[in-house]
Design a protein around this motif. Structure first.
Motif, PDB file in Angstrom:
ATOM      1  N   THR A   1      -4.479  -3.138  -5.414  1.00  0.00           N
ATOM      2  CA  THR A   1      -4.018  -2.959  -4.034  1.00  0.00           C
ATOM      3  C   THR A   1      -2.537  -3.298  -3.904  1.00  0.00           C
ATOM      4  OG1 THR A   1      -6.209  -3.470  -3.160  1.00  0.00           O
ATOM      5  CG2 THR A   1      -4.350  -3.698  -1.646  1.00  0.00           C
ATOM      6  N   ALA A   2      -2.136  -4.441  -4.466  1.00  0.00           N
ATOM      7  CA  ALA A   2      -0.724  -4.839  -4.400  1.00  0.00           C
ATOM      8  C   ALA A   2       0.164  -3.807  -5.083  1.00  0.00           C
ATOM      9  CB  ALA A   2      -0.550  -6.213  -5.047  1.00  0.00           C
ATOM     10  N   THR A   3      -0.263  -3.306  -6.229  1.00  0.00           N
ATOM     11  CA  THR A   3       0.531  -2.320  -6.960  1.00  0.00           C
ATOM     12  C   THR A   3       0.695  -1.043  -6.147  1.00  0.00           C
ATOM     13  OG1 THR A   3      -0.282  -3.201  -9.070  1.00  0.00           O
ATOM     14  CG2 THR A   3       0.684  -0.996  -9.095  1.00  0.00           C
ATOM     15  N   ALA A   4      -0.413  -0.532  -5.608  1.00  0.00           N
ATOM     16  CA  ALA A   4      -0.363   0.727  -4.869  1.00  0.00           C
ATOM     17  C   ALA A   4       0.409   0.584  -3.564  1.00  0.00           C
ATOM     18  CB  ALA A   4      -1.788   1.215  -4.590  1.00  0.00           C
ATOM     19  N   VAL A   5       0.146  -0.484  -2.813  1.00  0.00           N
ATOM     20  CA  VAL A   5       0.808  -0.667  -1.527  1.00  0.00           C
ATOM     21  C   VAL A   5       2.302  -0.941  -1.708  1.00  0.00           C
ATOM     22  CG1 VAL A   5       0.939  -2.178   0.501  1.00  0.00           C
ATOM     23  CG2 VAL A   5      -1.278  -1.375  -0.329  1.00  0.00           C
TER      24      VAL A   5
ATOM     25  N   ILE B   1      13.250   7.406  -6.839  1.00  0.00           N
ATOM     26  CA  ILE B   1      11.847   7.344  -6.402  1.00  0.00           C
ATOM     27  C   ILE B   1      10.951   6.705  -7.460  1.00  0.00           C
ATOM     28  CG2 ILE B   1       9.842   8.756  -5.810  1.00  0.00           C
ATOM     29  CD1 ILE B   1      11.691  10.575  -4.247  1.00  0.00           C
ATOM     30  N   PRO B   2      11.001   7.131  -8.737  1.00  0.00           N
ATOM     31  CA  PRO B   2      10.158   6.448  -9.737  1.00  0.00           C
ATOM     32  C   PRO B   2      10.506   4.969  -9.890  1.00  0.00           C
ATOM     33  CG  PRO B   2      10.966   8.529 -10.592  1.00  0.00           C
ATOM     34  CD  PRO B   2      11.710   8.279  -9.329  1.00  0.00           C
ATOM     35  N   ALA B   3      11.803   4.645  -9.879  1.00  0.00           N
ATOM     36  CA  ALA B   3      12.193   3.240 -10.013  1.00  0.00           C
ATOM     37  C   ALA B   3      11.741   2.418  -8.811  1.00  0.00           C
ATOM     38  CB  ALA B   3      13.708   3.136 -10.194  1.00  0.00           C
ATOM     39  N   SER B   4      11.797   3.007  -7.614  1.00  0.00           N
ATOM     40  CA  SER B   4      11.343   2.293  -6.415  1.00  0.00           C
ATOM     41  C   SER B   4       9.842   2.038  -6.463  1.00  0.00           C
ATOM     42  CB  SER B   4      11.702   3.089  -5.159  1.00  0.00           C
ATOM     43  OG  SER B   4      13.102   3.170  -4.990  1.00  0.00           O
ATOM     44  N   MET B   5       9.090   2.987  -6.995  1.00  0.00           N
ATOM     45  CA  MET B   5       7.647   2.762  -7.172  1.00  0.00           C
ATOM     46  C   MET B   5       7.404   1.499  -7.997  1.00  0.00           C
ATOM     47  SD  MET B   5       6.052   6.491  -8.030  1.00  0.00           S
ATOM     48  CE  MET B   5       6.340   7.930  -7.011  1.00  0.00           C
ATOM     49  N   LEU B   6       8.087   1.408  -9.129  1.00  0.00           N
ATOM     50  CA  LEU B   6       7.890   0.266 -10.020  1.00  0.00           C
ATOM     51  C   LEU B   6       8.414  -1.022  -9.390  1.00  0.00           C
ATOM     52  CD1 LEU B   6       8.887   1.958 -13.392  1.00  0.00           C
ATOM     53  CD2 LEU B   6       6.593   1.253 -12.707  1.00  0.00           C
ATOM     54  N   ALA B   7       9.586  -0.953  -8.751  1.00  0.00           N
ATOM     55  CA  ALA B   7      10.148  -2.154  -8.127  1.00  0.00           C
ATOM     56  C   ALA B   7       9.267  -2.650  -6.982  1.00  0.00           C
ATOM     57  CB  ALA B   7      11.564  -1.873  -7.625  1.00  0.00           C
ATOM     58  N   GLY B   8       8.754  -1.718  -6.175  1.00  0.00           N
ATOM     59  CA  GLY B   8       7.858  -2.113  -5.087  1.00  0.00           C
ATOM     60  C   GLY B   8       6.585  -2.737  -5.606  1.00  0.00           C
ATOM     61  N   ALA B   9       6.007  -2.145  -6.659  1.00  0.00           N
ATOM     62  CA  ALA B   9       4.795  -2.707  -7.252  1.00  0.00           C
ATOM     63  C   ALA B   9       5.067  -4.088  -7.836  1.00  0.00           C
ATOM     64  CB  ALA B   9       4.266  -1.765  -8.327  1.00  0.00           C
ATOM     65  N   PHE B  10       6.220  -4.243  -8.491  1.00  0.00           N
ATOM     66  CA  PHE B  10       6.564  -5.536  -9.099  1.00  0.00           C
ATOM     67  C   PHE B  10       6.688  -6.626  -8.040  1.00  0.00           C
ATOM     68  CE2 PHE B  10       9.666  -8.690 -10.453  1.00  0.00           C
ATOM     69  CZ  PHE B  10       9.206  -9.036 -11.719  1.00  0.00           C
ATOM     70  N   LEU B  11       7.433  -6.345  -6.971  1.00  0.00           N
ATOM     71  CA  LEU B  11       7.635  -7.364  -5.938  1.00  0.00           C
ATOM     72  C   LEU B  11       6.344  -7.647  -5.168  1.00  0.00           C
ATOM     73  CD1 LEU B  11      11.146  -6.483  -4.487  1.00  0.00           C
ATOM     74  CD2 LEU B  11      10.517  -8.394  -5.935  1.00  0.00           C
ATOM     75  N   ALA B  12       5.520  -6.624  -4.953  1.00  0.00           N
ATOM     76  CA  ALA B  12       4.243  -6.855  -4.272  1.00  0.00           C
ATOM     77  C   ALA B  12       3.330  -7.735  -5.117  1.00  0.00           C
ATOM     78  CB  ALA B  12       3.568  -5.516  -3.971  1.00  0.00           C
ATOM     79  N   LEU B  13       3.300  -7.501  -6.419  1.00  0.00           N
ATOM     80  CA  LEU B  13       2.495  -8.354  -7.305  1.00  0.00           C
ATOM     81  C   LEU B  13       3.029  -9.779  -7.323  1.00  0.00           C
ATOM     82  CD1 LEU B  13       1.950  -5.872 -10.268  1.00  0.00           C
ATOM     83  CD2 LEU B  13       0.159  -6.864  -8.843  1.00  0.00           C
ATOM     84  N   ALA B  14       4.362  -9.924  -7.315  1.00  0.00           N
ATOM     85  CA  ALA B  14       4.942 -11.271  -7.289  1.00  0.00           C
ATOM     86  C   ALA B  14       4.553 -12.002  -6.005  1.00  0.00           C
ATOM     87  CB  ALA B  14       6.465 -11.175  -7.413  1.00  0.00           C
TER      88      ALA B  14
END
Length: 373
Positions: free
Chosen positions: A90-94, A316-329
């Motif tokens: 959930t954190a990764t996707a959101v 866009i691809p980098a933002s996907m990964l950055a958003g997933a990283f910060l949400a998981l953190a």
């Protein structure tokens, strides 16, 4: 050698020895390094988020369960598969959804302060949930609601319906609005009206039901279940795919709508597609997790600074990964190791994230100018 040959030779810059046609340029090498680091960091944090919580699970056991192996302790398998894996997914996707939605909004409106909820989608979802709280209430101890006996599904449907109503109104009004800035102001006004409606409804709600709504408004990655994910992940996946396919359109909009028209771009259609994609991503995230703050506003800026470009094919691809990283953190910090209590998600995203973003942008030479460069 003719004069034309001399002029052509002088106008053509000499190629550096390492700039062969197949060799990546320095800017491209930087982008590949950033994307690689984000991918590795997100994968590591995904596993760490599953291993950490009120009961520690050894990392080796987490990896074994994730790859379909049998855990040495059946309790660890239950914790990983039924509790923490849904939370991490959930954190990764959101996180990815809100980050990409933020990129689309900031590009569409050329506004550094635009975020996925600027058009009132979050307020519309809150209005739907508030109607459930006032009308039917929820189960004590967790906010599941009870819309026509549908339980948590009722809350998700109510939030989705509220967000869809706001989106439909914004798209309808966009037919008579040429300026993106005017549309943004209209969206903010609609969101303010929806928020006012929520306040009025909560006045007539019972105190315990109003408290349930407040708890929902703090955001959470922990309430989703596997049935939720079977709905949420395909919706968010479709929104992310649509964003990737519209990268060239967004690049054209970077220089303004007038310039995009001269390139043959149908600006109104591109704007509607961006609004629809953003609302789909933000609406799905809000319906299942509540209004998660900070990620959609800050991640696009951080990613632009890290990449050194606003090219959406990389952004866009980098933002996907950055958003997933910060949400998981933030998910990891919201549930400290060895503690049964869970901290409010939005408190973590703001208290932890805002100072990091401020420091990062101040130290950056480009800073927030990357929105339109």
């Amino acid at each position: 050698m003719t004069t034309r040959t001399i002029v052509t030779a002088a106008a053509t810059p000499a190629r550096a020895p390492d700039e062969t046609p197949d060799a990546p340029r320095p800017g491209r090498r930087r982008r590949l390094a950033v994307v690689g680091a984000l991918a590795a960091g997100t994968a590591a944090l995904f596993v760490l988020t599953i291993a950490t919580g009120s009961h520690q699970v050894p990392l080796a056991e987490v990896v074994r369960v994730l790859f379909g192996g049998t855990s040495a302790d059946p309790r660890w398998a239950v914790i990983v598969e039924e509790v923490r894996l849904p939370r991490a997914l959930t954190a990764t996707a959101v996180g990815a959804a809100l980050a990409v939605a933020g990129v689309q909004m900031q590009t569409l409106f050329r506004n550094a302060l635009a975020d996925p909820f600027s058009l009132g989608v979050s307020s519309g979802a809150s209005m739907g949930v508030a109607a459930v709280v006032v009308g039917t209430g929820g189960v004590a101890g967790s906010f599941t609601g009870n819309l026509a006996g549908l339980g948590r599904l009722g809350v998700v449907l109510a939030a989705s319906l509220g967000a869809a109503c706001v989106l439909a109104l914004v798209l309808l009004l966009s037919r008579w609005v040429r300026s993106a800035v005017t549309l943004l102001v209209i969206g903010v006004m609609i969101g303010s009206a929806a928020t006012a409606a929520v306040s009025v409804m909560l006045v007539y709600a019972q105190p315990e039901r109003a408290q349930q709504f407040v708890m929902w408004g703090l955001g959470s990655f922990s309430a989703t279940t596997w049935p939720d994910l079977r709905v949420m992940l395909p919706v968010i996946g479709g929104g992310l795919l649509a964003a990737l396919l519209t990268a060239k359109r967004l690049n054209a909009l970077l220089l303004g709508e007038d310039y995009a028209r001269t390139m043959g771009l149908n600006v109104r259609r591109s704007r509607d597609l961006a609004l629809l994609g953003t609302s789909l991503l933000a609406g799905a995230a809000t319906a299942f997790c509540g209004p998660v703050a900070f990620l959609g506003l800050a991640v696009p800026h951080l990613t632009r600074v890290a990449l050194g470009t606003s090219d959406h094919r990389a952004l866009i691809p980098a933002s996907m990964l950055a958003g997933a990283f910060l949400a998981l953190a933030c998910a990891l910090l919201s549930q400290p190791p060895g503690m049964d209590s869970v901290l409010p998600l939005n408190a973590i995203t703001s208290l932890f994230g805002a100072p990091v973003v401020i420091a990062f942008l101040i130290r950056s030479r480009r800073g927030i100018q990357g929105v339109t460069s």
